[in-house]
Design an enzyme around this catalytic site. Structure first.
Site, PDB file in Angstrom:
ATOM      1  N   THR A  35      47.842  34.361  40.468  1.00 23.61           N
ATOM      2  CA  THR A  35      48.891  33.820  39.590  1.00 23.61           C
ATOM      3  C   THR A  35      49.029  32.204  40.149  1.00 23.61           C
ATOM      4  OG1 THR A  35      50.426  34.351  41.535  1.00 23.61           O
ATOM      5  CG2 THR A  35      50.543  35.636  39.400  1.00 23.61           C
ATOM      6  N   GLN A  39      41.728  43.220  43.186  1.00 22.26           N
ATOM      7  CA  GLN A  39      42.277  43.914  42.160  1.00 22.26           C
ATOM      8  C   GLN A  39      42.238  42.963  40.930  1.00 22.26           C
ATOM      9  OE1 GLN A  39      46.152  44.408  44.643  1.00 22.26           O
ATOM     10  NE2 GLN A  39      46.191  46.187  43.550  1.00 22.26           N
ATOM     11  N   VAL A  99      40.700  40.456  38.101  1.00 22.30           N
ATOM     12  CA  VAL A  99      39.691  40.792  36.895  1.00 22.30           C
ATOM     13  C   VAL A  99      39.017  39.287  36.377  1.00 22.30           C
ATOM     14  CG1 VAL A  99      40.372  43.040  36.103  1.00 22.30           C
ATOM     15  CG2 VAL A  99      41.196  40.820  35.001  1.00 22.30           C
ATOM     16  N   ASP A 100      39.291  38.360  37.032  1.00 20.93           N
ATOM     17  CA  ASP A 100      39.148  36.833  36.646  1.00 20.93           C
ATOM     18  C   ASP A 100      38.097  36.097  37.114  1.00 20.93           C
ATOM     19  OD1 ASP A 100      40.139  36.270  39.414  1.00 20.93           O
ATOM     20  OD2 ASP A 100      42.422  36.264  38.664  1.00 20.93           O
ATOM     21  N   HIS A 106      39.085  46.505  39.748  1.00 19.94           N
ATOM     22  CA  HIS A 106      39.579  46.524  38.295  1.00 19.94           C
ATOM     23  C   HIS A 106      38.634  45.980  37.101  1.00 19.94           C
ATOM     24  CE1 HIS A 106      43.966  47.563  40.262  1.00 19.94           C
ATOM     25  NE2 HIS A 106      43.217  48.503  40.123  1.00 19.94           N
ATOM     26  N   CYS A 132      29.363  47.911  26.370  1.00 23.71           N
ATOM     27  CA  CYS A 132      29.346  48.823  25.228  1.00 23.71           C
ATOM     28  C   CYS A 132      29.433  50.112  25.632  1.00 23.71           C
ATOM     29  CB  CYS A 132      27.912  48.771  24.656  1.00 23.71           C
ATOM     30  SG  CYS A 132      27.756  50.203  23.150  1.00 23.71           S
ATOM     31  N   CYS A 155      26.077  52.448  24.901  1.00 23.80           N
ATOM     32  CA  CYS A 155      24.797  52.229  25.349  1.00 23.80           C
ATOM     33  C   CYS A 155      24.838  51.685  26.790  1.00 23.80           C
ATOM     34  CB  CYS A 155      23.655  51.684  24.518  1.00 23.80           C
ATOM     35  SG  CYS A 155      24.150  50.016  24.255  1.00 23.80           S
ATOM     36  N   CYS A 165      23.615  49.549  19.585  1.00 24.92           N
ATOM     37  CA  CYS A 165      23.918  50.909  19.037  1.00 24.92           C
ATOM     38  C   CYS A 165      25.002  51.047  17.976  1.00 24.92           C
ATOM     39  CB  CYS A 165      23.869  51.735  20.039  1.00 24.92           C
ATOM     40  SG  CYS A 165      25.325  51.710  21.196  1.00 24.92           S
ATOM     41  N   ASN A 178      51.976  38.025  51.797  1.00 21.58           N
ATOM     42  CA  ASN A 178      52.573  38.099  50.345  1.00 21.58           C
ATOM     43  C   ASN A 178      54.029  37.634  50.569  1.00 21.58           C
ATOM     44  OD1 ASN A 178      52.172  39.391  48.068  1.00 21.58           O
ATOM     45  ND2 ASN A 178      53.463  40.772  48.408  1.00 21.58           N
TER      46      ASN A 178
HETATM   47 ZN    ZN Z   1      25.517  49.820  22.479  1.00 26.38          ZN
END
Ligand code: ZN
Length: 261
Positions: A33, A107, A109-110, A127, A135, A138, A163, A226
């Site tokens: 943040t 945690q 994802v950036d 995460h 995909c 595949c 695929c 925190n």
């Molecule tokens: Zn694929």
């Protein structure tokens, strides 16, 4: 928190860092943040604007309409803005360069730990990571930007070039399991560290939030940084109520002073 208390506690954490052999830094939304990335769970966060039920893994894989809506948001930069690392990310990467870190478990994802200079191999993303698209057929991975370019050209639900399987951002959705290898490795490292520093996490989203408990159970010291309280505050050797960037910068400064860097 009083300024002088913060300095006092940062100094104590620096001592713990210097005396530890294996340090795990664990980061949550509070670290992101400060780079302007919206928090999923806080009031005013993403889920007060969108219905989380529309964003589950099950909806994504079963409903073309849900996929179309979600890709529309991802295409607009939802969770993938070109945010920049902040002082917390830089301080953590610098601690690693000083040879002090076993790994970072996050945690978030950036991709901002890597952007700040943490080696990929030492960042365990519980995460997933929004910089990649995978995909489901595949397993081929695409850089998010490549898929974004297809969305910009008008594709609504991009599929796999190989695929024609369903493409999904490589972040863990609600209702989706965590990547098993990452979870195993993060669990192992939490059990095997002697100092665990949790930064910017409310420590409530499991199984990620089990990591500090594993560390404490195995005899590690726990530092919690925190702004709000966490269920593990009572277990902490040192508890700092401050912003991640401010606290981590001060801690890094003290560590450098003490080792004469
Ligand atoms: Zn694929």
């Amino acid at each position: 928190m009083e300024e002088q208390d913060l300095h006092f506690l940062a100094n104590k954490v620096a001592d713990l860092i210097i005396n530890a052999e294996k340090i795990v830094v664990f980061t949550g939304a509070g670290v992101s943040t400060e780079s302007g990335i919206p928090d999923f769970r806080s009031p005013g966060g993403i889920w007060s604007k969108y219905d989380p039920d529309e964003f589950t893994y099950q909806r994504f894989v079963s409903s073309p309409e849900a996929r179309r809506k979600q890709w529309q948001l991802f295409g607009e930069g939802f969770l993938t803005s070109d945010a920049k690392p902040n002082p917390a990310h830089y301080a953590i990467a610098e601690l690693d360069r000083l040879g002090k870190l076993d790994c970072v478990i996050t945690q978030n994802v950036d991709n901002l730990h890597q952007k700040a200079g943490m080696p990929d191999a030492k960042v365990f993303e519980l995460h997933g990571n929004m910089q990649w698209v995978v995909c489901l057929g595949c397993g081929k991975r695409y850089p998010f930007d490549q898929i974004k370019a297809r969305l910009d050209k008008g594709e609504e639900t991009p599929d796999c070039e190989v695929c024609h399987g369903i493409l999904k951002p490589d972040a863990v959705f609600f209702g989706e399991s965590l990547p098993p290898q990452v979870l195993t490795e993060a669990t192992f490292r939490s059990h095997n560290c002697d100092l665990f520093i949790a930064v910017g996490s409310t420590l409530v989203v499991t199984p990620a939030a089990y990591m500090p408990s594993y560390a404490v159970q195995s005899g590690a010291k726990l530092v919690i940084i925190n702004l709000s309280s966490t269920p593990l505050d009572g277990e902490a050797t040192i508890l700092i109520r401050a912003k991640a960037g401010e606290a981590m910068s001060l801690i890094l400064q003290r560590v450098k002073e003490k080792i004469g860097y």
